[in-house]
Design an enzyme around this catalytic site. Structure first.
Site, PDB file in Angstrom:
ATOM      1  N   ASP A 190       0.814  -1.206   0.000  1.00 44.89           N
ATOM      2  CA  ASP A 190       0.000   0.000   0.000  1.00 44.89           C
ATOM      3  C   ASP A 190       0.855   1.266   0.000  1.00 44.89           C
ATOM      4  O   ASP A 190       0.350   2.371  -0.109  1.00 44.89           O
ATOM      5  CB  ASP A 190      -0.880  -0.022   1.262  1.00 44.89           C
ATOM      6  CG  ASP A 190      -2.340   0.109   0.919  1.00 44.89           C
ATOM      7  OD1 ASP A 190      -2.668   0.044  -0.268  1.00 44.89           O
ATOM      8  OD2 ASP A 190      -3.144   0.281   1.845  1.00 44.89           O
ATOM      9  N   GLY A 221     -16.446   7.515   3.326  1.00 49.65           N
ATOM     10  CA  GLY A 221     -16.418   8.491   2.226  1.00 49.65           C
ATOM     11  C   GLY A 221     -17.456   8.204   1.149  1.00 49.65           C
ATOM     12  O   GLY A 221     -18.058   9.120   0.587  1.00 49.65           O
ATOM     13  N   GLY A 254     -12.263   5.359   5.591  1.00 44.72           N
ATOM     14  CA  GLY A 254     -12.867   4.093   5.993  1.00 44.72           C
ATOM     15  C   GLY A 254     -12.587   3.904   7.468  1.00 44.72           C
ATOM     16  O   GLY A 254     -12.462   4.897   8.201  1.00 44.72           O
TER      17      GLY A 254
HETATM   18  P1  AMP Z   1     -13.769   0.516   5.128  1.00 39.50           P
HETATM   19  O1  AMP Z   1     -12.595   0.497   6.065  1.00 39.50           O
HETATM   20  O2  AMP Z   1     -13.507   1.262   3.870  1.00 39.50           O
HETATM   21  O3  AMP Z   1     -14.374  -0.834   4.890  1.00 39.50           O
HETATM   22  O4  AMP Z   1     -14.911   1.364   5.882  1.00 39.50           O
HETATM   23  C1  AMP Z   1     -15.507   0.906   7.052  1.00 39.50           C
HETATM   24  C2  AMP Z   1     -16.218   2.055   7.709  1.00 39.50           C
HETATM   25  O5  AMP Z   1     -17.220   2.583   6.824  1.00 39.50           O
HETATM   26  C3  AMP Z   1     -16.945   1.663   9.002  1.00 39.50           C
HETATM   27  O6  AMP Z   1     -16.582   2.541  10.059  1.00 39.50           O
HETATM   28  C4  AMP Z   1     -18.397   1.843   8.631  1.00 39.50           C
HETATM   29  O7  AMP Z   1     -19.153   2.303   9.701  1.00 39.50           O
HETATM   30  C5  AMP Z   1     -18.325   2.952   7.588  1.00 39.50           C
HETATM   31  N1  AMP Z   1     -19.588   3.035   6.853  1.00 39.50           N
HETATM   32  C6  AMP Z   1     -20.139   2.138   6.024  1.00 39.50           C
HETATM   33  N2  AMP Z   1     -21.350   2.576   5.608  1.00 39.50           N
HETATM   34  C7  AMP Z   1     -21.555   3.776   6.201  1.00 39.50           C
HETATM   35  C8  AMP Z   1     -22.618   4.744   6.196  1.00 39.50           C
HETATM   36  N3  AMP Z   1     -23.728   4.559   5.478  1.00 39.50           N
HETATM   37  N4  AMP Z   1     -22.469   5.857   6.940  1.00 39.50           N
HETATM   38  C9  AMP Z   1     -21.359   6.055   7.668  1.00 39.50           C
HETATM   39  N5  AMP Z   1     -20.334   5.205   7.712  1.00 39.50           N
HETATM   40  C10 AMP Z   1     -20.443   4.069   7.011  1.00 39.50           C
END
Ligand code: AMP
Length: 305
Positions: free
Chosen positions: A46, A231, A108
């Site tokens: 990464d 995001g 994320g």
């Molecule tokens: P990632 O690491 O990219 O998989 O992102 C995970 C994060 O995205 C977690 O903290 C989730 O709560 C957040 N997430 C997913 N859907 C939503 C949403 N609709 N609103 C706010 N956060 C979200």
């Protein structure tokens, strides 16, 4: 790189630097080795996309001996994602990537901002480890380094405890006292929780500061990108970040921002000087492409011998 004994040894040496990722990846590598011994495996770092950062971005202002002897410098992470979404953005806008000043926000569970100048990483918010920069689900992000020895002393913490505190028990979970998951923090905030509101506001404020800093670093910004779990999915977060950035010429279109879709999309108004986009990341696709290229090259080299 294709995985061999040397690569495994090197990854092991880096356990401390990314404690949430490297040990888990090693378990995966070993499990595949055991169960699918004839399948080649690759690691796609990464950090690779950020190798274009200039010295002024990647050096820490500490004695150079630490850089020369121990390679202590900023490396940056989420490179696979920032690389992918910046290319997707240029394609979506039908503009040459080489001419764009992009600030990419990968928000994320881990979160980082990258300044992408002409398609190359110019600066990024994560540092030697993924701990630096934005506030995250369980990571503190930027903090005064003097806090580490001070807290260790006051709370009688070991090195490994302080490392775990900053990586696993800080950020959203620490401030909200509720969750590291942004959905739960937003829900609690909407139900009136003050700590959740503080956590959300701190989180947004850090992102906004980095966007401002990177616009200054590149002497301008053409595109602001949002990607990853938060995001891509949280219109509330995107609106809060953009609200304080009108001075840059960023104008969000509320209706566009609320649209939910798995496609790249513009969420700024037509009059906005800066294009604000949501671009779904696809790190797996980029990793698969890199892996395919590596395996193919190794097969061709073996056939030539
Ligand atoms: P990632 O690491 O990219 O998989 O992102 C995970 C994060 O995205 C977690 O903290 C989730 O709560 C957040 N997430 C997913 N859907 C939503 C949403 N609709 N609103 C706010 N956060 C979200």
């Amino acid at each position: 790189m294709l995985i061999d004994a040397d690569v495994k040894l090197e990854v092991r040496k880096l356990f401390d630097l990314a404690p949430l990722h490297n040990p888990a990846h090693m378990m995966g590598i070993l499990a595949v080795e055991t169960n699918l011994p004839d399948v080649p495996q690759a690691v796609v770092f990464d950090t690779a996309f950020h190798q274009t950062m200039p010295k002024t971005s990647y050096l820490y202002a500490i004695p150079m001996v630490l850089y020369r002897k121990h390679q202590i410098r900023r490396y940056g992470f989420h490179g696979t994602s920032h690389d992918y979404v910046s290319k997707q953005a240029a394609e979506y806008l039908a503009k040459p990537l080489e001419e764009l000043k992009i600030v990419s926000c990968h928000i994320g569970n881990g979160a980082s901002c990258t300044a992408i100048l002409g398609g190359k990483s110019f600066d990024t918010s994560m540092g030697m480890t993924p701990l630096e920069g934005l506030m995250m689900g369980t990571r503190s992000g930027d903090l005064d380094p003097a806090i580490v020895p001070y807290a260790m002393n006051k709370e009688e913490l070991t090195l490994s405890e302080v490392n775990s505190m900053l990586n696993k028990h800080s950020g959203l979970i620490a401030i909200s006292g509720i969750s590291s998951d942004m959905r739960e923090v937003v829900q609690a905030m909407n139900e009136g929780s003050e700590p959740a509101k503080t956590a959300f506001e701190m989180y947004v404020y850090r992102i906004r500061k980095y966007v401002g800093a990177y616009a200054a670093a590149m002497n301008g910004i053409d595109v602001l990108l949002f990607t990853a779990g938060v995001g891509e999915n949280s219109d509330v977060l995107r609106k809060a970040v953009c609200e304080g950035l009108t001075f840059l010429g960023i104008e969000l279109d509320d209706a566009r921002n609320r649209v939910r879709s798995g496609e790249s999309r513009r969420i700024s108004t037509d009059a906005s000087k800066v294009e604000v986009l949501v671009v779904p990341t696809n790190e797996e696709l980029l990793i698969a492409r890199d892996t395919y290229r590596l395996v193919k090259a190794a097969e061709e080299a073996a056939a030539d011998e």
